[in-house]
Motif scaffolding. Structure first.
Motif, PDB file in Angstrom:
ATOM      1  N   GLU A 153       0.175  -2.678  -1.951  1.00 44.16           N
ATOM      2  CA  GLU A 153      -0.233  -2.752  -0.546  1.00 44.16           C
ATOM      3  C   GLU A 153       0.020  -1.424   0.172  1.00 44.16           C
ATOM      4  N   PHE A 154       1.160  -0.796  -0.123  1.00 40.92           N
ATOM      5  CA  PHE A 154       1.478   0.484   0.493  1.00 40.92           C
ATOM      6  C   PHE A 154       0.435   1.531   0.127  1.00 40.92           C
ATOM      7  N   LYS A 155       0.060   1.571  -1.143  1.00 37.30           N
ATOM      8  CA  LYS A 155      -0.926   2.544  -1.596  1.00 37.30           C
ATOM      9  C   LYS A 155      -2.292   2.287  -0.965  1.00 37.30           C
ATOM     10  N   GLN A 156      -2.659   1.020  -0.781  1.00 35.71           N
ATOM     11  CA  GLN A 156      -3.929   0.692  -0.135  1.00 35.71           C
ATOM     12  C   GLN A 156      -3.925   1.107   1.331  1.00 35.71           C
ATOM     13  N   LEU A 157      -2.805   0.919   2.001  1.00 35.99           N
ATOM     14  CA  LEU A 157      -2.714   1.317   3.408  1.00 35.99           C
ATOM     15  C   LEU A 157      -2.797   2.828   3.579  1.00 35.99           C
TER      16      LEU A 157
END
Length: 129
Positions: free
Chosen positions: A89-93
């Motif tokens: 999720e962090f990488k997608q954000l």
């Protein structure tokens, strides 16, 4: 950039992982820093998994920052799957075009991370036999 993710664990506990990403450098690398917190059923606030009353507290203080983060992760009760979900999720954000790394190389070192749920079910199997 900061991303927080809360997971409900099997033993009336919540675990929060906080991922902090620095400003990308010239080559587009973002360094990720992790913080792991827990909250028991009757607690009001999240706290560190290893506090002053914990048997591993003094060991934690003697370790390097990288090893101390790994010990906090181990005692948080998070599983490998949950941690991977938070990292994803962090990488997608953050978006495309960045290279991510962290000082503790957590993705390489979390092979043995089982979390609380698998530890509890493993013990109940032993007791049932």
């Amino acid at each position: 950039m900061i991303h927080e993710k809360i997971f409900n664990l099997a033993v009336d506990r919540e675990a929060k992982v906080i991922l902090k990403g620095g400003i990308p450098n010239i080559s587009g690398q973002i360094t990720i820093d992790f913080e792991f917190l827990i909250k028991e059923k009757n607690d009001r606030y999240f706290r560190s998994p290893i506090g002053e009353n914990h048997p591993q507290y003094w060991k934690l203080k003697r370790l390097s920052p990288e090893r101390s983060q790994l010990l906090q992760l181990e005692y948080s009760g998070l599983s490998k799957k949950q941690l991977n979900a938070a990292i994803k999720e962090f990488k997608q954000l953050a978006g495309l075009g960045y290279v991510f790394n962290d000082s503790i190389r957590i993705e390489e070192r979390m092979k043995g991370l089982k979390g609380i749920r698998s530890n509890v079910t493993g013990r109940s199997r032993v007791l049932a036999a």
